[in-house]
Structures are given as C-alpha cells and as structure tokens.
Design an enzyme around this catalytic site. Structure first.
Site, PDB file in Angstrom:
ATOM      1  N   TYR A  97     -52.482  -6.570 -38.943  1.00  0.00           N
ATOM      2  CA  TYR A  97     -53.167  -6.485 -37.653  1.00  0.00           C
ATOM      3  C   TYR A  97     -52.340  -5.662 -36.672  1.00  0.00           C
ATOM      4  O   TYR A  97     -52.874  -4.820 -35.940  1.00  0.00           O
ATOM      5  CB  TYR A  97     -53.403  -7.891 -37.114  1.00  0.00           C
ATOM      6  CG  TYR A  97     -54.245  -7.955 -35.864  1.00  0.00           C
ATOM      7  CD1 TYR A  97     -55.627  -7.842 -35.934  1.00  0.00           C
ATOM      8  CD2 TYR A  97     -53.664  -8.157 -34.612  1.00  0.00           C
ATOM      9  CE1 TYR A  97     -56.410  -7.919 -34.788  1.00  0.00           C
ATOM     10  CE2 TYR A  97     -54.432  -8.233 -33.462  1.00  0.00           C
ATOM     11  CZ  TYR A  97     -55.802  -8.109 -33.558  1.00  0.00           C
ATOM     12  OH  TYR A  97     -56.578  -8.186 -32.423  1.00  0.00           O
ATOM     13  N   LYS A 106     -53.626  -2.115 -34.897  1.00  0.00           N
ATOM     14  CA  LYS A 106     -53.808  -2.002 -33.453  1.00  0.00           C
ATOM     15  C   LYS A 106     -52.836  -1.000 -32.830  1.00  0.00           C
ATOM     16  O   LYS A 106     -53.178  -0.320 -31.852  1.00  0.00           O
ATOM     17  CB  LYS A 106     -53.677  -3.380 -32.797  1.00  0.00           C
ATOM     18  CG  LYS A 106     -54.800  -4.348 -33.179  1.00  0.00           C
ATOM     19  CD  LYS A 106     -56.177  -3.793 -32.795  1.00  0.00           C
ATOM     20  CE  LYS A 106     -57.286  -4.813 -32.991  1.00  0.00           C
ATOM     21  NZ  LYS A 106     -58.608  -4.297 -32.563  1.00  0.00           N
ATOM     22  N   SER A 129     -57.762  -2.542 -28.442  1.00  0.00           N
ATOM     23  CA  SER A 129     -56.537  -2.785 -29.202  1.00  0.00           C
ATOM     24  C   SER A 129     -56.159  -4.254 -28.988  1.00  0.00           C
ATOM     25  O   SER A 129     -57.015  -5.126 -29.089  1.00  0.00           O
ATOM     26  CB  SER A 129     -55.431  -1.818 -28.775  1.00  0.00           C
ATOM     27  OG  SER A 129     -54.267  -2.023 -29.550  1.00  0.00           O
TER      28      SER A 129
END
Length: 256
Positions: A151, A155, A137
């Site tokens: 993003y 994650k 992650s």
C-alpha cells in the site's frame, strides 16, 4: 449556482466511502457525475438525473477506455474532471512477508488503474484545453510507517505520477493534484485477509496510528465528506493555480 455547475466529472469508487461522498457532493454542486465502481452503485445516486454509472473492474485492461467512452456517450465529448478515489488496503505486511497477490493487487488498483484512466482522459482534456485530475493518495503516500509495503509503495507512486502529470501538462491548462486522507471510516479494509495480517509489522506502526487516533474507541478522525470537500475545491475553478500539490486531510497527522 454550484461550484461545479455543468461540469462533467468521472469519480471512481462511487459506491461507498470517499467516492460516494465526493459523487454526492459534486451533484449538489451542479456537476454531471459519471460514477464508477466494481460494486453496484447506490440507488440514491442512480436516481439523480445528473448521474450515470459504470460497474466494472478497473484492473482489467480495457476498462479505463471503456469508462471514458461511456462517459462521453452519456454527457457529450467533454470531461472537466477525473477523481481517482477507488483503492484497496494491504494486510500491513512488510517487505519480508508481502505476497505477490497482495503486492500485485495494491499496485493494480491504487496505481495502475488511475494511470490508465489519466491516459484515457488526457486526450480529451488537451483538445478542450482544460481539465482537473485529483488522485487520492494517503498518509502512507508520504510516510513509511502508516501501512504495509504494498500500500505504501502504491500511494507513494501515485504522488509521483501526480507531480509528473502536473508539470507535463501545465501549459495546456490541465491540473493534477493529490489528497492524502488520514484515518477515514470507509470499507477499504473489508476485503483484507485477516489470516495473513502481519501483526508483527503492525505493532511497529502502532505509535504512528495512536498519534492520529489516541482514543481508538472514538473511531477515525476524518469523515469521507471532509475529504470530498477538499476534492471538490481542487476540481473547481477556485483552485485554478493549484497544480502538483499534495494536500493532507488528516488533522495534522502528516506533520509527524
């Protein structure tokens, strides 16, 4: 004898950065490594007798199962570890500026591809009654001020999947953990469209970035090898009761 002596592990993103460092470290620890990347794999890995490779796009529907099938053909019907390292960065765009292209790419590479690989390896791990999955992650997976919305969402989502898989399969001796690296010198941002970079959004995140790297001239604080060492620990028997954990590798950046 190495920590991963005779383990069979799949590592994505093996061509560079954290994936390359993890593959190299795993080989030194005695593992048989099946490296996956969309780019050509480095010669020093390919020349190792315990390394096999697969070049392909993990966002394509059939690739995940093809990877697992090829791994079992190379090393036998056994997979001890899956290390989902491959990832892409966004252009720091906030929700009012993110394009469908950036959103879809981040979700496809950073979240959907790892899920498909987990789906493909779990049946083998259930049959052998053991297995360890490690997902990469990010600081952006536990924070809202470290990257763009695409993003960040991808994650965060990967951490949710990690915890779900850990709980669901804990009675079958299958573990799933995540690492959250801080700033690491890799080529993850090399394909960012600089023309669409959201500088306005980035400026709001600058204090967060500077807290981690106050001297930008010195570059990132974390090396790929330092992240790889944590991942090797998590896939090894030394971490047999570590399951569902989210472990920062960021020199305390996650504390703010």
């Amino acid at each position: 004898m190495g920590l991963l002596q005779d383990y069979v592990i799949i590592v994505t993103g093996s061509a560079s950065g954290i994936g390359y460092a993890t593959s190299s470290t795993a080989l030194r620890e005695g593992a048989h490594v099946f490296g996956v990347d969309v780019s050509p794999l480095p010669a020093d890995l390919c020349d190792h007798p315990n390394f096999q490779s697969f070049q392909g796009d993990l966002t394509e529907d059939s690739t995940a199962q093809a990877v697992v099938t090829a791994c079992t053909q190379a090393f036998g019907n056994r997979i001890d570890g899956l290390l989902n390292v491959a990832g892409v960065l966004d252009n720091f765009a906030s929700v009012d500026a993110v394009t469908d292209q950036i959103w879809n790419k981040c979700l496809a590479v950073n979240l959907t591809a790892p899920v498909k690989l987990m789906r493909a390896v779990i049946p083998i791990m259930r049959t052998q009654k053991r297995g360890s999955i490690v997902n990469v992650s990010s600081k952006a997976g536990i924070s809202g001020g470290a990257a763009g919305v695409a993003y960040t969402a991808s994650k965060h989502g990967l951490i949710g999947v990690t915890k779900n898989v850990a709980w669901r399969f804990k009675e079958e001796n299958i573990r799933c953990n995540a690492v959250c690296p801080g700033g690491v010198l890799t080529n993850i941002g090399s394909d960012i469209d600089r023309e669409s970079f959201d500088m306005e959004a980035f400026e709001t995140m600058k204090p967060v970035q500077l807290a981690h790297m106050p001297d930008q001239s010195k570059g990132p604080r974390i090396t790929p090898e330092e992240v790889a060492q944590v991942m090797i620990f998590l896939v090894s028997g030394l971490s047999s009761k570590v399951n569902g954990a989210v472990i920062p590798v960021d020199d305390a950046w996650s504390t703010i």
